[in-house]
Design an enzyme around this catalytic site. Structure first.
Site, PDB file in Angstrom:
ATOM      1  N   SER A 230      28.688  49.660  46.716  1.00 64.09           N
ATOM      2  CA  SER A 230      28.670  48.399  47.466  1.00 64.09           C
ATOM      3  C   SER A 230      27.682  48.397  48.830  1.00 64.09           C
ATOM      4  O   SER A 230      26.428  48.488  48.616  1.00 64.09           O
ATOM      5  CB  SER A 230      30.145  48.124  47.477  1.00 64.09           C
ATOM      6  OG  SER A 230      30.094  46.600  48.154  1.00 64.09           O
ATOM      7  N   HIS A 231      28.545  48.144  49.836  1.00 65.35           N
ATOM      8  CA  HIS A 231      27.850  48.041  51.011  1.00 65.35           C
ATOM      9  C   HIS A 231      27.441  48.954  52.071  1.00 65.35           C
ATOM     10  O   HIS A 231      26.891  48.985  52.990  1.00 65.35           O
ATOM     11  CB  HIS A 231      28.585  46.867  51.982  1.00 65.35           C
ATOM     12  CG  HIS A 231      29.927  47.089  51.557  1.00 65.35           C
ATOM     13  ND1 HIS A 231      30.679  47.039  50.870  1.00 65.35           N
ATOM     14  CD2 HIS A 231      30.546  47.789  52.670  1.00 65.35           C
ATOM     15  CE1 HIS A 231      32.005  47.404  50.981  1.00 65.35           C
ATOM     16  NE2 HIS A 231      31.881  47.990  52.326  1.00 65.35           N
TER      17      HIS A 231
ATOM     18  N   ASP B 242      25.433  45.721  45.847  1.00 61.29           N
ATOM     19  CA  ASP B 242      25.526  45.476  44.423  1.00 61.29           C
ATOM     20  C   ASP B 242      25.890  44.074  44.041  1.00 61.29           C
ATOM     21  O   ASP B 242      25.910  43.802  42.996  1.00 61.29           O
ATOM     22  CB  ASP B 242      26.796  46.332  43.854  1.00 61.29           C
ATOM     23  CG  ASP B 242      28.097  45.964  44.586  1.00 61.29           C
ATOM     24  OD1 ASP B 242      28.059  45.714  45.381  1.00 61.29           O
ATOM     25  OD2 ASP B 242      29.078  46.232  43.993  1.00 61.29           O
TER      26      ASP B 242
ATOM     27  N   ASP C  52      28.020  41.662  44.816  1.00 61.00           N
ATOM     28  CA  ASP C  52      29.081  41.022  44.615  1.00 61.00           C
ATOM     29  C   ASP C  52      29.439  40.240  46.004  1.00 61.00           C
ATOM     30  O   ASP C  52      30.456  39.352  45.682  1.00 61.00           O
ATOM     31  CB  ASP C  52      30.213  41.693  44.043  1.00 61.00           C
ATOM     32  CG  ASP C  52      30.545  42.914  44.799  1.00 61.00           C
ATOM     33  OD1 ASP C  52      30.056  43.402  46.050  1.00 61.00           O
ATOM     34  OD2 ASP C  52      31.503  43.785  44.170  1.00 61.00           O
ATOM     35  N   ARG C  53      29.101  40.477  47.100  1.00 64.03           N
ATOM     36  CA  ARG C  53      29.359  39.716  48.453  1.00 64.03           C
ATOM     37  C   ARG C  53      28.655  38.662  48.791  1.00 64.03           C
ATOM     38  O   ARG C  53      27.466  38.794  48.152  1.00 64.03           O
ATOM     39  CB  ARG C  53      29.516  40.754  49.474  1.00 64.03           C
ATOM     40  CG  ARG C  53      30.582  41.885  49.234  1.00 64.03           C
ATOM     41  CD  ARG C  53      30.755  42.664  50.524  1.00 64.03           C
ATOM     42  NE  ARG C  53      31.754  43.753  50.414  1.00 64.03           N
ATOM     43  CZ  ARG C  53      32.386  44.253  51.514  1.00 64.03           C
ATOM     44  NH1 ARG C  53      31.964  43.965  52.531  1.00 64.03           N
ATOM     45  NH2 ARG C  53      33.361  44.974  51.075  1.00 64.03           N
TER      46      ARG C  53
ATOM     47  N   ASP D 183      25.145  41.987  49.090  1.00 62.08           N
ATOM     48  CA  ASP D 183      25.450  43.102  49.500  1.00 62.08           C
ATOM     49  C   ASP D 183      24.651  43.953  48.460  1.00 62.08           C
ATOM     50  O   ASP D 183      23.914  43.669  47.720  1.00 62.08           O
ATOM     51  CB  ASP D 183      26.896  43.553  49.680  1.00 62.08           C
ATOM     52  CG  ASP D 183      27.372  43.396  48.222  1.00 62.08           C
ATOM     53  OD1 ASP D 183      27.124  42.867  47.489  1.00 62.08           O
ATOM     54  OD2 ASP D 183      28.359  44.473  48.284  1.00 62.08           O
TER      55      ASP D 183
ATOM     56  N   LYS E 294      33.771  39.587  41.979  1.00 58.09           N
ATOM     57  CA  LYS E 294      33.336  38.651  42.900  1.00 58.09           C
ATOM     58  C   LYS E 294      31.959  38.396  42.538  1.00 58.09           C
ATOM     59  O   LYS E 294      31.168  39.544  42.001  1.00 58.09           O
ATOM     60  CB  LYS E 294      33.704  39.069  44.272  1.00 58.09           C
ATOM     61  CG  LYS E 294      33.271  40.355  44.585  1.00 58.09           C
ATOM     62  CD  LYS E 294      33.755  40.768  46.033  1.00 58.09           C
ATOM     63  CE  LYS E 294      33.428  41.995  46.565  1.00 58.09           C
ATOM     64  NZ  LYS E 294      34.542  42.973  46.924  1.00 58.09           N
TER      65      LYS E 294
HETATM   66  C1  G1P Z   1      36.853  46.495  51.286  1.00 55.03           C
HETATM   67  C2  G1P Z   1      37.275  45.118  51.602  1.00 55.03           C
HETATM   68  C3  G1P Z   1      37.923  44.518  50.376  1.00 55.03           C
HETATM   69  C4  G1P Z   1      36.907  44.703  49.121  1.00 55.03           C
HETATM   70  C5  G1P Z   1      36.514  46.201  49.117  1.00 55.03           C
HETATM   71  C6  G1P Z   1      35.347  46.148  47.863  1.00 55.03           C
HETATM   72  O1  G1P Z   1      37.825  47.280  51.062  1.00 55.03           O
HETATM   73  O2  G1P Z   1      38.410  44.972  52.721  1.00 55.03           O
HETATM   74  O3  G1P Z   1      38.425  43.194  50.506  1.00 55.03           O
HETATM   75  O4  G1P Z   1      37.615  44.159  47.957  1.00 55.03           O
HETATM   76  O5  G1P Z   1      35.856  46.435  50.227  1.00 55.03           O
HETATM   77  O6  G1P Z   1      34.338  45.428  48.251  1.00 55.03           O
HETATM   78  P1  G1P Z   1      38.650  48.296  52.120  1.00 55.03           P
HETATM   79  O7  G1P Z   1      37.598  49.064  52.634  1.00 55.03           O
HETATM   80  O8  G1P Z   1      39.324  47.441  53.109  1.00 55.03           O
HETATM   81  O9  G1P Z   1      39.706  49.009  51.118  1.00 55.03           O
HETATM   82 ZN    ZN Z   2      29.697  44.993  46.748  1.00 54.92          ZN
END
Ligand code: G1P
Ligand code: ZN
Length: 548
Positions: free
Chosen positions: A118-119, A284, A286-287, A282, A381
């Site tokens: 992801s990010h 991948d 989804d954000r 982000d 998302k």
């Molecule tokens: C974080 C975000 C959560 C999101 C997840 C994946 O998880 O807080 O809302 O679904 O990334 O993108 P966390 O690191 O808080 O467990």
């Molecule tokens: Zn992501």
């Protein structure tokens, strides 16, 4: 005549003890994944828990980060050895998380594997990750991820085919042993789905007028999607997408669309002659982050505003069955739901908890404070979807982003909101902080701090209304009599130490009080949060590492 034979090798292996999927799949340093058998063990655990997959179709792709292409080759050979019928792979190994969800659903596949952290930063010294999505297109539910983890702890062997690498750059069908590999266009199916949701004609007329937007793909997966959808299809000028080529290390950046990491976009939107609209996604895809000219829309407000304006978008013109938000997300959307007379569900953090609600048509729009919004068009998302949703609203209302948000606050009140993260703290320090809070729970009710009085406090537990599964210890909630809240939880996606997240929310009905700076408006709650948790003392940190 020679017949090509393929040799399925059964390789003996020993378990790794750390393959427990977190909030969103298994996420580790690239170096961890590069250890011999590490990826293979986990992929075999997926195949053994998600099955039976023999003869079926799965989808495979990733966000293009370092190790994406190598991992795809390994997974394809393992899929063939495990008897999978067909694997649809995004060209060049690229498929955003929402596009994967779309392709799984469209072709009624058994599931899909997404290679992404992801990010989190990429590159050889960054992170890598692997997520499994089930046939509804959504993240595997906890019972599946728990089964994966259980298998990973006792795994003794995995299967892999001796075969040549597949050319993942060429669209079309290839065979690997008796398995078919189909290299598909990364964008086409997803773009077609979005065209069926939004008023593309109207958005095109907006984007070809004097309205100006910038989209920051952050050198990550949404580059090709942004170029194809905003520029080619919707007619926005060719410089609309910034950082639009996926790079293995995301250009050294941190592909997280917030005010801190998307700083170049923020400079454009807050600079001289700023465009009307800005957005980012982000690693991948989804954000999303939504910006107006010199204006930031919090993700929680964005969800509320989308809900309030949903009927302006063709796919939601008849209204929404319901909405859902993760527990730490602000209660702004709850007020809209009440007014619309539709249910609003509160789930634990993580998109997987929305899946059942969407499958049962109980929630049509869902969102998280962590820059995630989506709907029942898929089961993830969706960053580009959120951007199009805003563009559709802007095209219909012909008002600025800021005006739309301010009118919303005037009607519903403003939920001042912020999240303070303390990253990479020693895990035991964070655990003792959470325990310290848990110990206080029975005595918190009725405690007063200036104008704030605690109404309730608990450790959030969720019972899924569809399958009855219970998820406990999902974060400490301290709720005040005026609806303000402090939430404490530990991240489930970090790869170094622990990350403490503190979510702060204060409700203000009076519109003469809607112009404060957020941290200032939350000042009293920030102090209370420290007083209750003794953050400074227990973590040895005197300030958060990231404030969003
Ligand atoms: C974080 C975000 C959560 C999101 C997840 C994946 O998880 O807080 O809302 O679904 O990334 O993108 P966390 O690191 O808080 O467990
Ligand atoms: Zn992501």
């Amino acid at each position: 005549m020679s017949i090509k034979t393929f040799n399925v090798r059964t390789v003996a292996t020993t378990p790794f003890n750390d393959q427990k999927p977190g909030t969103s799949g298994l996420r580790k340093a690239v170096k961890t994944f590069q250890q011999p058998n590490y990826l293979e063990n986990f992929v075999q655990s997926i195949f053994d828990s998600a099955g039976p997959l023999a003869g079926k179709t799965i989808v495979l792709g990733g966000d293009g980060r370092f190790y994406n292409r190598e991992a795809i080759q390994i997974i394809l050979k393992m899929a063939a050895a495990n008897g999978i019928g067909t694997v649809k792979v995004g060209q060049h190994g690229i498929l955003s998380t929402p596009a994967t969800s779309c392709v799984i659903r469209k072709y009624k596949s058994a599931g899909g594997i997404i290679l992404s952290a992801s990010h989190n930063p990429g590159g050889a010294n960054g992170d890598f990750g692997i997520k499994y999505n089930t046939e509804n297109g959504g993240p595997a539910p906890e019972k599946v991820t728990e089964a994966m983890f259980a298998i990973s702890k006792s795994i003794k062997e995995y299967k892999i085919l001796d075969a040549d690498d597949v050319d993942i750059d060429k669209i079309g069908r290839q065979e690997v042993g008796s398995m078919t590999v189909e290299i598909i266009d990364s964008v086409a199916d997803y773009q077609e789905l979005l065209e069926s949701i939004f008023d593309f004609k109207l958005i095109k007329s907006l984007l070809t007028s004097d309205f100006r937007m910038r989209f920051d793909a952050m050198n990550a997966v949404t580059g090709p999607y942004g170029h194809s959808i905003f520029e080619k299809r919707l007619g926005a000028p060719p410089d609309t997408v910034m950082y639009g080529t996926p790079l293995v290390d995301f250009g050294g950046g941190h592909p997280d669309p917030n005010l801190v990491y998307a700083h170049d976009l923020v400079e454009v939107l807050f600079g001289a002659n700023a465009p009307d609209f800005g957005a980012a996604s982000d690693g991948d895809g989804d954000r999303n982050m939504i910006l107006g000219r010199k204006f930031f829309v919090t993700p929680s407000d964005s969800l509320a505003i989308m809900t309030a304006n949903a009927t302006l978008v063709p796919a939601y013109k008849n209204g929404l069955s319901g909405v859902a938000r993760s527990m730490p997300t602000s209660c702004a959307v709850d007020r809209v739901a009440t007014k619309l007379g539709i249910p609003c569900y509160e789930t634990p953090t993580g998109w997987k908890f929305f899946g059942n609600l969407m499958d049962a048509d109980k929630a049509a729009l869902c969102g998280e404070e962590s820059f995630g919004t989506g709907s029942n068009h898929i089961r993830e998302k969706d960053g580009i979807w959120a951007v199009l949703f805003w563009l559709n609203i802007l095209a219909v209302r012909k008002e600025s982003v800021e005006d739309i948000v301010r009118k919303h606050w005037k009607e519903y009140g403003r939920n001042y909101y912020s999240r303070h993260d303390y990253e990479e703290v020693e895990s035991d320090k964070c655990e003792s902080l959470m325990q310290h809070l848990r110990n206080q729970l029975p005595t918190l009710k009725g405690r007063k701090f200036g104008k704030y009085e605690i109404a309730t406090a608990d450790d959030f537990s969720y019972t899924d209304p569809i399958d009855g599964s219970v998820s406990s210890n999902q974060g400490i909630r301290v709720i005040f009599t005026d609806g303000s809240r402090i939430v404490y939880r530990l991240s489930g996606t970090g790869t170094h130490g622990a990350t403490l997240r503190i979510y702060l929310e204060s409700y203000e009905a009076d519109d003469s009080q809607h112009d404060h700076e957020t941290q200032e408006a939350l000042g009293a709650l920030i102090k209370i949060a420290d007083e209750l948790a003794t953050i400074k003392a227990l973590t040895d940190r005197d300030r958060p590492t990231v404030i969003t």
